[in-house]
Design a protein around this motif. Sequence first.
Motif, PDB file in Angstrom:
ATOM      1  N   ASP A   1       0.914  -1.236  -0.010  1.00  0.00           N
ATOM      2  CA  ASP A   1       0.075   0.043   0.152  1.00  0.00           C
ATOM      3  C   ASP A   1       0.954   1.137  -0.123  1.00  0.00           C
ATOM      4  O   ASP A   1       0.285   2.500  -0.179  1.00  0.00           O
ATOM      5  N   ASP A   2       2.042   1.164   0.165  1.00  0.00           N
ATOM      6  CA  ASP A   2       3.008   2.246   0.269  1.00  0.00           C
ATOM      7  C   ASP A   2       3.639   2.336  -1.019  1.00  0.00           C
ATOM      8  O   ASP A   2       4.594   3.386  -1.170  1.00  0.00           O
ATOM      9  N   TYR A   3       3.565   1.470  -2.001  1.00  0.00           N
ATOM     10  CA  TYR A   3       3.913   1.656  -3.361  1.00  0.00           C
ATOM     11  C   TYR A   3       2.832   2.030  -4.462  1.00  0.00           C
ATOM     12  O   TYR A   3       2.934   3.016  -5.066  1.00  0.00           O
TER      13      TYR A   3
ATOM     14  N   PHE B   1      -5.042   5.764  -5.023  1.00  0.00           N
ATOM     15  CA  PHE B   1      -5.150   6.145  -6.359  1.00  0.00           C
ATOM     16  C   PHE B   1      -5.049   4.665  -7.176  1.00  0.00           C
ATOM     17  O   PHE B   1      -4.393   3.765  -6.696  1.00  0.00           O
ATOM     18  N   PRO B   2      -5.472   4.675  -8.385  1.00  0.00           N
ATOM     19  CA  PRO B   2      -5.475   3.422  -9.122  1.00  0.00           C
ATOM     20  C   PRO B   2      -4.052   3.503  -9.765  1.00  0.00           C
ATOM     21  O   PRO B   2      -3.420   4.706 -10.207  1.00  0.00           O
ATOM     22  N   PRO B   3      -3.238   2.184 -10.007  1.00  0.00           N
ATOM     23  CA  PRO B   3      -2.148   2.349 -10.596  1.00  0.00           C
ATOM     24  C   PRO B   3      -2.076   2.639 -11.932  1.00  0.00           C
ATOM     25  O   PRO B   3      -3.186   2.226 -12.702  1.00  0.00           O
ATOM     26  N   LYS B   4      -1.125   3.497 -12.609  1.00  0.00           N
ATOM     27  CA  LYS B   4      -1.260   4.000 -13.652  1.00  0.00           C
ATOM     28  C   LYS B   4      -0.059   3.021 -14.858  1.00  0.00           C
ATOM     29  O   LYS B   4      -0.548   3.012 -16.027  1.00  0.00           O
ATOM     30  N   ASP B   5       0.869   2.644 -14.111  1.00  0.00           N
ATOM     31  CA  ASP B   5       1.767   1.889 -14.942  1.00  0.00           C
ATOM     32  C   ASP B   5       2.699   1.166 -13.939  1.00  0.00           C
ATOM     33  O   ASP B   5       2.406   0.884 -12.557  1.00  0.00           O
TER      34      ASP B   5
ATOM     35  N   ASN C   1       5.261   2.108 -12.246  1.00  0.00           N
ATOM     36  CA  ASN C   1       5.841   3.102 -11.265  1.00  0.00           C
ATOM     37  C   ASN C   1       4.946   3.327 -10.044  1.00  0.00           C
ATOM     38  O   ASN C   1       3.774   2.913  -9.922  1.00  0.00           O
ATOM     39  N   VAL C   2       5.476   3.907  -8.929  1.00  0.00           N
ATOM     40  CA  VAL C   2       4.695   4.244  -7.727  1.00  0.00           C
ATOM     41  C   VAL C   2       3.510   5.375  -8.273  1.00  0.00           C
ATOM     42  O   VAL C   2       3.840   5.823  -9.188  1.00  0.00           O
ATOM     43  N   ASN C   3       2.461   5.162  -7.588  1.00  0.00           N
ATOM     44  CA  ASN C   3       1.377   5.620  -8.259  1.00  0.00           C
ATOM     45  C   ASN C   3       0.898   7.035  -7.532  1.00  0.00           C
ATOM     46  O   ASN C   3      -0.168   7.437  -7.380  1.00  0.00           O
ATOM     47  N   TYR C   4       1.736   7.458  -6.835  1.00  0.00           N
ATOM     48  CA  TYR C   4       1.612   8.758  -6.007  1.00  0.00           C
ATOM     49  C   TYR C   4       2.927   9.671  -6.180  1.00  0.00           C
ATOM     50  O   TYR C   4       4.057   8.934  -6.352  1.00  0.00           O
ATOM     51  N   ASP C   5       3.033  10.774  -5.854  1.00  0.00           N
ATOM     52  CA  ASP C   5       4.303  11.664  -6.133  1.00  0.00           C
ATOM     53  C   ASP C   5       5.061  11.602  -4.456  1.00  0.00           C
ATOM     54  O   ASP C   5       4.334  12.091  -3.397  1.00  0.00           O
ATOM     55  N   PRO C   6       6.101  10.719  -4.415  1.00  0.00           N
ATOM     56  CA  PRO C   6       6.712  10.716  -3.088  1.00  0.00           C
ATOM     57  C   PRO C   6       7.184  12.052  -2.328  1.00  0.00           C
ATOM     58  O   PRO C   6       7.265  12.007  -1.306  1.00  0.00           O
ATOM     59  N   LYS C   7       7.345  12.821  -3.313  1.00  0.00           N
ATOM     60  CA  LYS C   7       7.636  14.311  -2.567  1.00  0.00           C
ATOM     61  C   LYS C   7       6.496  15.012  -1.875  1.00  0.00           C
ATOM     62  O   LYS C   7       6.598  15.630  -1.197  1.00  0.00           O
ATOM     63  N   LYS C   8       5.342  14.843  -2.578  1.00  0.00           N
ATOM     64  CA  LYS C   8       4.272  15.135  -2.072  1.00  0.00           C
ATOM     65  C   LYS C   8       3.516  14.486  -0.932  1.00  0.00           C
ATOM     66  O   LYS C   8       2.927  15.036   0.145  1.00  0.00           O
TER      67      LYS C   8
END
Length: 480
Positions: free
Chosen positions: A190-192, A197-201, A203-210
């Motif tokens: 759940d942390d990747y 959010f739904p996974p898009k590809d 990659n991680v599905n959120y912005d780690p900086k945000k």
Amino acid sequence: MFNKPKTKTLFLSSFLLSTVFFSQAHNVSEGYQKPTDSLVVENLENWQDLKFGLFMHWGTYSQWGIVESWSLCPEDESWTQRKPEHGKSYTEYVENYENLQTTFNPTLFNPQKWADAAKKAGMKYVVFTTKHHDGFAMFDTQESDYKITSSKTPFYKNPKADVTKEIFNTFRKEGFKIGAYFSKPDWHSDDYWWPYFPPKDRNVNYDPKKYPQRWANFKNFTFNQLNEITSNYGKIDILWLDGGWVRPFNTIDPKVEWQRTIKVEQDIDMDKIGTMARKNQPGIIIVDRTVPGKWENYVTPEQAVPDHVLSTPWESCMTMGDSFSYVPNDNYKSSQKIIETLVKIISRGGNYLMNIAPGPNGDYDAVVYERLKEISGWMNKNQSAVFATRAVSPYHDGNFYYTQSKDRKTVNIFHLDEKTDYHSPSTLNFTIPENFKPKSLKILGISGKIQWKKTGNSIEINLPKEKNQLKYSTVIQITE
């Protein structure tokens, strides 16, 4: 703007490059940094002597006979396709895929059988998938219940339920170097792939900086699992890290298609991971695939062989069948093709990591054991030309491929004929390395004296009738 590594273009042999494998096509970067730790340098030198290793992709996906993990990835590619009988919607498919945990029961699992067959075939090290991108742990992690030792998994009652421990202990006892494959991305976490959010590809599905705390949780999770592997599973010689999209953003090479999909920072803190791994396992080789720098101790072209010698330590990971994962009735390569591939790789200074996928019952297909037995017959006669050798000019000349002993006193010349089942000719003519002055010559597998003559930088030999006993190649060994 961001910095990018320069990229060395590899010209790769076309065979085995089917679109199924483009999901994991890997560039080889020029940013190689030679290790400075003396124990790592020594381990890397010893690893380069081994030449032939066993790779194993194995997980719950073997029950469906599908590609490892990639059907979970919401990218519209040939290797990510899902079968409708496994779920009509993406959500249903993921639920059914993860439910495979509840039926995984490989009761024929016997790593001694694998180790015996691999050892006879000349394999010297093993790399096992402790966790692939789907996040299912094939080891007894305390960080997740999505694992083979969970009470949700029928096999957990088996005394060999921690298959990673069983494989590593068994192969280590037989003299193998031990490699732990581990996927940096984890699509179950759940942390990747945050369920918000739904996974898009891939990659991680959120912005780690945000959302820095969520990414910090994932970093800790990854660190803790790798700490478990490098602390609890005996001597480990190689940490083989896959999923190169989890990387510092400034290492992305926009010339590489799959790297262009990385839109956010995914720095997993390899310095912290690598320092911990080296503390737990002094001298361990770390392979942070495709990420140039001090944690990519050797490079890993996949399903292909470079057509020239590389300046860095390298290993081709290639499948015995068509797939890295178990597929019913897979198309296994012939023993001749496997040996030809091995010869090409070692003549260019690399190692051959050949993947064999166990099935859902916990065993290889019968044809795998046939291939390994055939390879063992060839290896018994020719191993002195294979192991503890290095590349030597002219490397490859027509149907001839070259290696040399590390003391440079012996040169080995492999004659192949890829167009047909191999038959050794009556006469062979080949060049020898510059300034090499042969005093003796023999053909491995033939006991009688060989007639030969040297003219300039060339040697001509006449082969006796015993040549008909040679399979797959003729191997000439000349010594100064």
